[in-house]
Design a protein around this motif. Sequence first.
Motif, mmCIF file in Angstrom:
data_model
loop_
_atom_site.group_PDB
_atom_site.id
_atom_site.type_symbol
_atom_site.label_atom_id
_atom_site.label_comp_id
_atom_site.label_asym_id
_atom_site.label_seq_id
_atom_site.Cartn_x
_atom_site.Cartn_y
_atom_site.Cartn_z
ATOM 1 N N ILE A 119 0.523 -34.658 80.391
ATOM 2 C CA ILE A 119 -0.693 -35.262 80.955
ATOM 3 C C ILE A 119 -0.706 -35.115 82.482
ATOM 4 C CG2 ILE A 119 -1.924 -37.443 81.306
ATOM 5 C CD1 ILE A 119 -1.111 -38.162 78.411
ATOM 6 N N PRO A 120 0.375 -35.497 83.198
ATOM 7 C CA PRO A 120 0.347 -35.285 84.652
ATOM 8 C C PRO A 120 0.261 -33.810 85.037
ATOM 9 C CG PRO A 120 2.138 -36.767 84.070
ATOM 10 C CD PRO A 120 1.569 -36.239 82.797
ATOM 11 N N ALA A 121 0.935 -32.936 84.286
ATOM 12 C CA ALA A 121 0.858 -31.503 84.602
ATOM 13 C C ALA A 121 -0.578 -31.016 84.469
ATOM 14 C CB ALA A 121 1.776 -30.712 83.688
ATOM 15 N N PHE A 122 -1.257 -31.448 83.436
ATOM 16 C CA PHE A 122 -2.652 -31.050 83.207
ATOM 17 C C PHE A 122 -3.553 -31.573 84.321
ATOM 18 C CE2 PHE A 122 -6.835 -31.781 81.292
ATOM 19 C CZ PHE A 122 -7.104 -30.530 80.765
ATOM 20 N N LEU A 123 -3.382 -32.848 84.687
ATOM 21 C CA LEU A 123 -4.242 -33.449 85.709
ATOM 22 C C LEU A 123 -3.991 -32.863 87.096
ATOM 23 C CD1 LEU A 123 -4.166 -37.165 84.536
ATOM 24 C CD2 LEU A 123 -5.976 -35.472 84.205
ATOM 25 N N ILE A 124 -2.725 -32.636 87.439
ATOM 26 C CA ILE A 124 -2.409 -32.035 88.741
ATOM 27 C C ILE A 124 -2.977 -30.619 88.820
ATOM 28 C CG2 ILE A 124 -0.530 -31.172 90.195
ATOM 29 C CD1 ILE A 124 1.138 -33.555 89.179
ATOM 30 N N ALA A 125 -2.804 -29.856 87.734
ATOM 31 C CA ALA A 125 -3.317 -28.481 87.725
ATOM 32 C C ALA A 125 -4.831 -28.458 87.795
ATOM 33 C CB ALA A 125 -2.824 -27.752 86.482
ATOM 34 N N LYS A 126 -5.473 -29.434 87.180
ATOM 35 C CA LYS A 126 -6.941 -29.488 87.206
ATOM 36 C C LYS A 126 -7.452 -29.818 88.611
ATOM 37 C CE LYS A 126 -10.856 -31.675 84.990
ATOM 38 N NZ LYS A 126 -11.310 -32.628 83.990
ATOM 39 N N LYS A 127 -6.739 -30.710 89.297
ATOM 40 C CA LYS A 127 -7.180 -31.130 90.625
ATOM 41 C C LYS A 127 -6.964 -30.054 91.676
ATOM 42 C CE LYS A 127 -6.910 -34.861 93.907
ATOM 43 N NZ LYS A 127 -6.388 -36.182 94.210
ATOM 44 N N TYR A 128 -5.852 -29.321 91.575
ATOM 45 C CA TYR A 128 -5.500 -28.327 92.596
ATOM 46 C C TYR A 128 -5.561 -26.917 91.991
ATOM 47 C CZ TYR A 128 -3.798 -32.432 95.043
ATOM 48 O OH TYR A 128 -3.700 -33.655 95.655
ATOM 49 N N LEU A 142 3.950 -37.437 78.001
ATOM 50 C CA LEU A 142 4.116 -38.097 79.302
ATOM 51 C C LEU A 142 4.374 -37.094 80.418
ATOM 52 C CD1 LEU A 142 6.305 -41.148 78.265
ATOM 53 C CD2 LEU A 142 3.871 -41.132 78.808
ATOM 54 N N PHE A 143 4.855 -35.922 80.065
ATOM 55 C CA PHE A 143 5.025 -34.848 81.040
ATOM 56 C C PHE A 143 3.767 -33.989 81.122
ATOM 57 C CE2 PHE A 143 9.398 -35.705 79.716
ATOM 58 C CZ PHE A 143 10.018 -35.841 80.947
ATOM 59 N N LYS A 169 -2.400 -16.904 95.980
ATOM 60 C CA LYS A 169 -2.694 -18.331 95.989
ATOM 61 C C LYS A 169 -1.565 -19.038 96.736
ATOM 62 C CE LYS A 169 -5.463 -18.710 91.852
ATOM 63 N NZ LYS A 169 -5.641 -19.445 90.582
ATOM 64 N N PRO A 170 -1.891 -20.049 97.526
ATOM 65 C CA PRO A 170 -0.856 -20.732 98.305
ATOM 66 C C PRO A 170 -0.016 -21.663 97.436
ATOM 67 C CG PRO A 170 -2.941 -21.817 98.632
ATOM 68 C CD PRO A 170 -3.222 -20.585 97.793
ATOM 69 N N LEU A 171 1.228 -21.841 97.853
ATOM 70 C CA LEU A 171 2.054 -22.866 97.234
ATOM 71 C C LEU A 171 1.574 -24.208 97.748
ATOM 72 C CD1 LEU A 171 5.617 -21.335 97.626
ATOM 73 C CD2 LEU A 171 4.205 -21.378 95.580
ATOM 74 N N GLY A 172 1.568 -25.190 96.880
ATOM 75 C CA GLY A 172 1.106 -26.506 97.293
ATOM 76 C C GLY A 172 1.449 -27.546 96.255
ATOM 77 N N PHE A 173 0.786 -28.678 96.339
ATOM 78 C CA PHE A 173 1.041 -29.783 95.415
ATOM 79 C C PHE A 173 0.734 -29.375 93.975
ATOM 80 C CE2 PHE A 173 0.101 -33.959 93.492
ATOM 81 C CZ PHE A 173 1.326 -34.552 93.726
ATOM 82 N N GLY A 174 -0.239 -28.511 93.774
ATOM 83 C CA GLY A 174 -0.586 -28.046 92.434
ATOM 84 C C GLY A 174 0.514 -27.241 91.782
ATOM 85 N N THR A 175 1.346 -26.618 92.577
ATOM 86 C CA THR A 175 2.455 -25.827 92.048
ATOM 87 C C THR A 175 3.479 -26.726 91.354
ATOM 88 O OG1 THR A 175 2.092 -24.288 93.865
ATOM 89 C CG2 THR A 175 4.135 -24.051 92.655
ATOM 90 N N LEU A 176 3.534 -27.996 91.729
ATOM 91 C CA LEU A 176 4.426 -28.943 91.065
ATOM 92 C C LEU A 176 4.079 -29.124 89.593
ATOM 93 C CD1 LEU A 176 4.967 -31.795 93.663
ATOM 94 C CD2 LEU A 176 6.629 -30.171 92.808
ATOM 95 N N SER A 177 2.851 -28.811 89.225
ATOM 96 C CA SER A 177 2.469 -28.937 87.815
ATOM 97 C C SER A 177 3.304 -28.007 86.943
ATOM 98 C CB SER A 177 0.978 -28.654 87.631
ATOM 99 O OG SER A 177 0.670 -27.318 87.960
ATOM 100 N N LEU A 178 3.727 -26.865 87.485
ATOM 101 C CA LEU A 178 4.612 -25.972 86.733
ATOM 102 C C LEU A 178 5.962 -26.630 86.481
ATOM 103 C CD1 LEU A 178 4.016 -22.475 88.350
ATOM 104 C CD2 LEU A 178 3.516 -23.162 86.014
ATOM 105 N N LEU A 179 6.488 -27.343 87.473
ATOM 106 C CA LEU A 179 7.761 -28.036 87.319
ATOM 107 C C LEU A 179 7.651 -29.149 86.282
ATOM 108 C CD1 LEU A 179 10.692 -28.569 88.244
ATOM 109 C CD2 LEU A 179 9.704 -30.111 89.952
ATOM 110 N N VAL A 180 6.596 -29.920 86.348
ATOM 111 C CA VAL A 180 6.405 -31.017 85.394
ATOM 112 C C VAL A 180 6.225 -30.463 83.980
ATOM 113 C CG1 VAL A 180 4.921 -32.971 84.785
ATOM 114 C CG2 VAL A 180 5.457 -32.521 87.173
ATOM 115 N N LEU A 181 5.496 -29.367 83.848
ATOM 116 C CA LEU A 181 5.315 -28.725 82.546
ATOM 117 C C LEU A 181 6.641 -28.227 82.001
ATOM 118 C CD1 LEU A 181 3.306 -27.573 80.402
ATOM 119 C CD2 LEU A 181 3.356 -25.488 81.730
#
Length: 111
Positions: free
Chosen positions: A67-76, A64-65, A6-18
């Motif tokens: 919710i964005p991780a969940f939404l970013i991961a869901k989108k990407y 607060l951390f 899987k490519p690295l991308g914006f969705g990978t940031l969800s791991l950092l936020v989590l």
Amino acid sequence: MTTQRKPLGFGTLSLLVLTMGLAFNFPWGQANFMISHYLFNLINMPIYSNGTQGLHIPFVVAALFWIPAFLIAKKYRAHFGTSVSYNVAGFMLLLCMMGPFIPVIDWMVNG
């Protein structure tokens, strides 16, 4: 048979936020330093809903951390690490939503 990564991308940031959300309540070092407790003490807010016990408010604030991780991961979903982030953040959000109801249920049962 070759497997594609899987490519690295914006969705990978969800791991950092989590990870930031998990580190927010993690006890660090021998002194068990918690970032959330430090911030709550800094602004003179209680850590527990009932003195030294009850609902751990910083755990709910950590949503607060998550919710964005969940939404970013869901989108990407096609990016690296999003399936882990989606599942863990979803589980932590479920715990955050159930946490405030436990004292209410305990109050109703024990009167």
